[in-house]
Write an enzyme that holds these catalytic residues in place. Sequence first.
Site, PDB file in Angstrom:
ATOM      1  N   TRP A   1      24.128  -3.849 -47.791  1.00 14.20           N
ATOM      2  CA  TRP A   1      25.028  -4.978 -47.552  1.00 14.20           C
ATOM      3  C   TRP A   1      26.482  -4.519 -47.514  1.00 14.20           C
ATOM      4  CZ3 TRP A   1      22.417  -8.490 -45.406  1.00 14.20           C
ATOM      5  CH2 TRP A   1      21.096  -8.731 -45.790  1.00 14.20           C
TER       6      TRP A   1
ATOM      7  N   ASP B   1      31.494  -9.226 -52.976  1.00 11.47           N
ATOM      8  CA  ASP B   1      30.321  -9.965 -52.522  1.00 11.47           C
ATOM      9  C   ASP B   1      29.399 -10.099 -53.737  1.00 11.47           C
ATOM     10  OD1 ASP B   1      27.939 -10.893 -51.500  1.00 11.47           O
ATOM     11  OD2 ASP B   1      27.723  -9.326 -49.979  1.00 11.47           O
TER      12      ASP B   1
ATOM     13  N   LYS C   1      20.464 -17.315 -53.958  1.00 14.33           N
ATOM     14  CA  LYS C   1      19.899 -16.508 -55.046  1.00 14.33           C
ATOM     15  C   LYS C   1      20.021 -17.262 -56.370  1.00 14.33           C
ATOM     16  CE  LYS C   1      20.276 -12.986 -52.002  1.00 14.33           C
ATOM     17  NZ  LYS C   1      19.186 -12.278 -51.333  1.00 14.33           N
TER      18      LYS C   1
END
Length: 360
Positions: free
Chosen positions: A102, A172, A196
């Site tokens: 990511w 992030d 999440k």
Amino acid sequence: MKRAYNFNAGPAALPLEVLQKAQEEWLDFNGTGMNVMELSHRSKDYEMVHNKAIALLRKLLNISDEYEILFLQGGASTQFSMIPMNLLLEGKVGHYVLTGSWSEKALKEAKKVGQTSVLATGKDNNYTTIPTLDKVELDSDAAYLHITSNNTIFGTQWQSFPEVNGAPLIADMSSDIMCKPFDVNKFGMIYAGAQKNLGPSGVTLVIIRKDLIGQAPESVPTMLDYKTHSGNNSLYNTPPTLAIYLLSLVLEHVDSLGGVEAVEKINAEKAKLLYDVIDGSNGFYNGHATPDSRSTMNVTFTLQSDEATKAFLAQAKEQGFVGLAGHRSVGGCRASIYNAVPLEHVQALAEFMKSFQKNY
């Protein structure tokens, strides 16, 4: 009805209490005779939901008035582009720490906008550990330093965040926000896809310091300028109202448990259960991450052979465990134990792992 043992990496488990509350209000929210997703986003009934979510975030994460809280769309992946488009101005450098796929994707998008630099990387060790960064002094041409707080694929997590001088720290936090307390004031910006720990997919949380808003060049499209959304309470266009409603219910639930501090204790207990099985298996199970970088959200491990892995996943599926296959890029197994995964489900997985090792 028996609930699945849901260890999906995202979209992930939601608290049962939240789903039940949403079910109760499904056909008639607040006496309106409508579902939340049928309400006008300009109505007082929806505005109450929207502003309650913002207020709960400020309370649970101790967010000061120096920060704007935005509800955006496009997932965290859109933030990979929005951040450099707003902050990586001409003559500036966007610095990145690579800790997994990511962060690599975030860097890739930034390169399309302006000049970038890799400040540190864990790629050489196959992302088994988080680079050691305590204090970072950035040059005057630095736009920001970007990190990814938790890495779902490799199962690594920052145990503490670096002190950064010279430019804002941006994180992030899609896969571990609200799993433990942290100091928001260390950051210029935090962003997280909700799917999440915060709620369902469809809404992205952005917490951004107000002085970073309004820097975007005129060429940046209106919808990709943070100023557009901050000036309209994230209501410039129709927001993902149902996702924000469910997010507000998740925040209410966390608050009822005693806040993020209480959640941290439960998460630590869940993670210890699985890591103890891995460490006590005499090599039958092998964790991907080094102990000092282990994630409390994503427990990644391998077995001794592909044959053993296939047998493990097949038997786990028969026992009602869902989502335990590792990411296709690394293989093996992964148990995502986000906030909403009950302790009892993790206990069941730990017992299954011990039983499988004994009988294989």
